[in-house]
Design a protein around this motif. Structure first.
Motif, short mmCIF file in Angstrom:
data_model
loop_
_atom_site.label_atom_id
_atom_site.label_comp_id
_atom_site.label_asym_id
_atom_site.label_seq_id
_atom_site.Cartn_x
_atom_site.Cartn_y
_atom_site.Cartn_z
N VAL A 53 0.84 -1.21 0.00
CA VAL A 53 0.00 0.00 0.00
C VAL A 53 0.87 1.25 0.00
CG1 VAL A 53 -1.60 1.38 1.40
CG2 VAL A 53 -2.04 -1.06 1.04
N GLY A 54 1.92 1.23 0.81
CA GLY A 54 2.81 2.38 0.87
C GLY A 54 3.48 2.66 -0.47
N VAL A 55 3.96 1.60 -1.14
CA VAL A 55 4.61 1.77 -2.44
C VAL A 55 3.59 2.22 -3.48
CG1 VAL A 55 5.84 0.58 -4.29
CG2 VAL A 55 6.39 0.07 -1.91
N ALA A 56 2.39 1.63 -3.45
CA ALA A 56 1.35 2.01 -4.41
C ALA A 56 0.93 3.47 -4.23
CB ALA A 56 0.13 1.10 -4.25
N TYR A 57 0.83 3.91 -2.98
CA TYR A 57 0.45 5.31 -2.72
C TYR A 57 1.52 6.27 -3.24
CZ TYR A 57 -0.76 9.57 -0.16
OH TYR A 57 -1.09 10.85 0.17
N ALA A 58 2.79 5.90 -3.06
CA ALA A 58 3.87 6.73 -3.57
C ALA A 58 3.82 6.81 -5.10
CB ALA A 58 5.22 6.17 -3.12
N MET A 59 3.46 5.69 -5.73
CA MET A 59 3.35 5.68 -7.19
C MET A 59 2.18 6.53 -7.69
SD MET A 59 4.07 1.59 -7.80
CE MET A 59 3.52 1.63 -9.50
N MET A 60 1.10 6.58 -6.90
CA MET A 60 -0.12 7.26 -7.32
C MET A 60 -0.19 8.72 -6.87
SD MET A 60 -2.37 5.51 -9.11
CE MET A 60 -1.08 4.78 -10.10
N TYR A 61 0.71 9.11 -5.98
CA TYR A 61 0.60 10.41 -5.30
C TYR A 61 0.44 11.58 -6.27
CZ TYR A 61 1.60 14.22 -2.05
OH TYR A 61 1.52 15.36 -1.30
N LYS A 62 1.29 11.66 -7.28
CA LYS A 62 1.26 12.81 -8.19
C LYS A 62 0.06 12.81 -9.13
CE LYS A 62 6.27 13.61 -8.25
NZ LYS A 62 7.50 13.70 -9.09
N SER A 63 -0.59 11.67 -9.30
CA SER A 63 -1.72 11.59 -10.24
C SER A 63 -3.07 11.81 -9.57
CB SER A 63 -1.72 10.22 -10.94
OG SER A 63 -1.87 9.18 -10.00
N ILE A 64 -3.08 12.02 -8.24
CA ILE A 64 -4.33 12.30 -7.54
C ILE A 64 -4.77 13.73 -7.82
CG2 ILE A 64 -5.45 12.48 -5.27
CD1 ILE A 64 -3.63 10.25 -4.30
N ALA A 65 -5.99 13.90 -8.34
CA ALA A 65 -6.50 15.22 -8.73
C ALA A 65 -7.25 15.88 -7.58
CB ALA A 65 -7.44 15.06 -9.94
N LYS A 66 -7.69 17.12 -7.82
CA LYS A 66 -8.47 17.83 -6.82
C LYS A 66 -9.90 17.28 -6.79
CE LYS A 66 -5.90 22.17 -7.17
NZ LYS A 66 -5.96 23.63 -7.48
N PRO A 67 -10.58 17.36 -5.63
CA PRO A 67 -11.95 16.84 -5.52
C PRO A 67 -12.90 17.53 -6.50
CG PRO A 67 -11.03 17.28 -3.36
CD PRO A 67 -10.07 17.85 -4.35
N ASN A 68 -13.75 16.74 -7.16
CA ASN A 68 -14.80 17.24 -8.06
C ASN A 68 -14.26 18.12 -9.19
OD1 ASN A 68 -17.02 16.07 -6.55
ND2 ASN A 68 -16.58 17.65 -5.01
#
Length: 488
Positions: free
Chosen positions: A199-214
């Motif tokens: 989970v920690g590695v996956a979150y680090a991989m996804m961190y920059k691609s998380i957009a703003k809400p709505n």
């Protein structure tokens, strides 16, 4: 130790089973044929070979039937909750917590893990993906991130320990001549280590691609997901409340709310009680073996009765039978192929060969796999590191068939056989093998496994999802295996 021709044939069939798994083919056929040939050669009787095929399946079914029963009851309970809409009501409040993509990521992890721990991931995935994933995506979590966390938390973290129903550790332990608790507790610890790391590695991989809400990007992703799943009737079939009897709508509204609270509280109470017994001073009060599965199964049966009555009243007399039938169908579809596979690997232990080969009480009981390993002990390095990563590799290979569970009898039998020279506890060794098999084939790394369902419901490519999961999951497995060597 003198090995017979039957021993070498058993070794040849075992190698053939592993090779067959590498080519992503089913291993039921070679295990049945292998059981027949080994028994025929050992007893020198063609009739004895035919009898052994039946006896091996009978012994395996007898040993594993509790597994089928607990799956049946839990699936039946989940179906009864769908009738009154309680399955949706249990999830809806969680949607409000997802205020941004980062929180949504970890909320999805916790909810998926808890639900999958009690109901198994396969029935839980449609519910989670239809109700929570769109909310998570509106909060800014990309579809791939949602798919990764659902697969890692459910198909990997929850299923690899299977601590509540204890089906996986029971399969692993039985073949290795161990008590279920010897594997279950260690598998729980290793699954958490693997899962948290992944989970920690996956979150680090996804961190920059998380957009703003709505945001527009998030809404476009949700619209694309809705368009991709709009024609999938299976989604509605799995997640919508039953509407066949509109006359009961008012009653469904009330009882849906009641059971949306009652079921989670009941399961929470079961989990707290089971954990509390592990710290009890009285040995007699502790749960051992299949006691945990029996307890959760009994609670599920009572909740199933109450939910069926709440939905159908007098019709519950028929409805509950339908739910149990559906549960058995699901159980045998999911676990049926494991019976002949387990039957073959039960030949590896002297605990079962007497019954399988129809040997008398005073007759010597061969243990084909254990005898092979014992004869090779001199050439096996007495090194915990070598043994642990070796059994992890075997587990990963057996998971390549896409089921995750069919290889458990093999890793369990190998762990029991190698424990004398491995320099590591057999329960720990078996738990490591279980991690490799279930995390690989259970639905995180193999595109032809149940990972297909996760990818389909989340609207992403299953091949891309498997590729994205590789680094987090393999990192988690390596870290967990090192932890087992150093601390367990």
């Amino acid at each position: 130790m003198d090995l017979s021709a039957a021993h070498w044939l058993y070794a040849l069939v075992t190698a053939l089973v592993i090779v067959t798994m590498l080519f992503r083919k089913g291993v039921v056929l070679p295990t049945i044929v292998g059981t027949f040939l080994v028994a025929w050669l050992y007893k020198g009787s063609l009739v004895g070979g035919f009898m052994a095929v039946f006896n091996a399946n009978l012994v395996a079914a007898r040993e594993l039937f509790s597994i089928f029963l607990i799956i049946t009851l839990m699936v039946a309970l989940l179906n009864s909750l769908k009738d009154i809409g309680a399955d949706q009501r249990m999830i809806v409040p969680i949607q409000k917590v997802m205020v941004n993509g980062h929180i949504a990521f970890f909320v999805l992890m916790v909810v998926t893990y808890v639900i999958s721990l009690f109901f198994w991931p396969t029935p839980a995935v449609p519910l989670i993906c239809a109700l929570l994933v769109p909310a998570a995506m509106r909060a800014g979590l990309p579809a791939m991130g949602a798919a990764m966390i659902v697969a890692i938390a459910g198909q990997g973290m929850a299923l690899s320990s299977d601590y509540i129903m204890q089906i996986a550790p029971m399969l692993t332990a039985t073949s290795g001549g161990m008590e279920t608790v010897q594997v279950a507790d260690k598998a729980m610890i290793l699954s958490i280590i693997t899962g948290v790391t992944a989970v920690g590695v996956a979150y680090a991989m996804m961190y920059k691609s998380i957009a703003k809400p709505n945001s527009e990007e998030a809404e476009n992703a949700v619209n694309l997901l809705n368009a991709m799943t709009a024609d999938k009737s299976v989604v509605e079939a799995e997640v919508s409340a039953a509407s066949e009897l509109e006359v009961y709508r008012g009653r469904k509204e009330i009882w849906g709310k009641v059971f949306a609270v009652l079921v989670p509280l009941s399961m929470l109470a079961v989990m707290i009680f089971m954990f509390s017994t592990k710290f009890s001073d009285a040995e007699a009060g502790r749960f051992a073996g299949g006691d945990g599965a029996a307890f959760i199964g009994g609670v599920a049966a009572v909740l199933l009765i109450l939910a069926s009555i709440a939905f159908g009243r007098i019709h519950a007399l028929d409805k509950i039978g339908d739910h149990i039938t559906d549960g058995f169908v699901f159980a045998f579809r999911a676990m049926g192929p494991v019976i002949p596979i387990a039957g073959f690997f039960f030949l590896g232990s002297s605990d079962f060969t007497g019954s399988i080969l129809s040997l008398g009480e005073e007759a010597a009981k061969p243990a084909f796999l254990f005898d092979l390993v014992q004869s090779a002990q001199a050439s096996i390095p007495e090194n915990a590191f070598f043994s642990a990563f070796g059994i992890l590799l075997v587990g990963i290979i057996t998971g390549l068939d896409g089921s995750g569970f069919s290889g458990l009898p093999l890793v369990g039998a190998l762990s029991g056989a190698m424990s004398g020279s491995a320099g590591i506890d057999p329960g720990t060794l078996a738990a490591i093998g279980q991690m490799g098999s279930v995390w690989t084939g259970g639905g995180t790394l193999i595109a032809w496994s149940s990972l297909v369902a996760v990818a389909g419901f989340c609207g992403v490519s299953v091949l891309e999802l498997a590729r994205k999961n590789f680094i987090p999951v393999m990192t988690g497995l390596v870290v967990a295996t090192l932890a087992a060597i150093l601390f367990m």
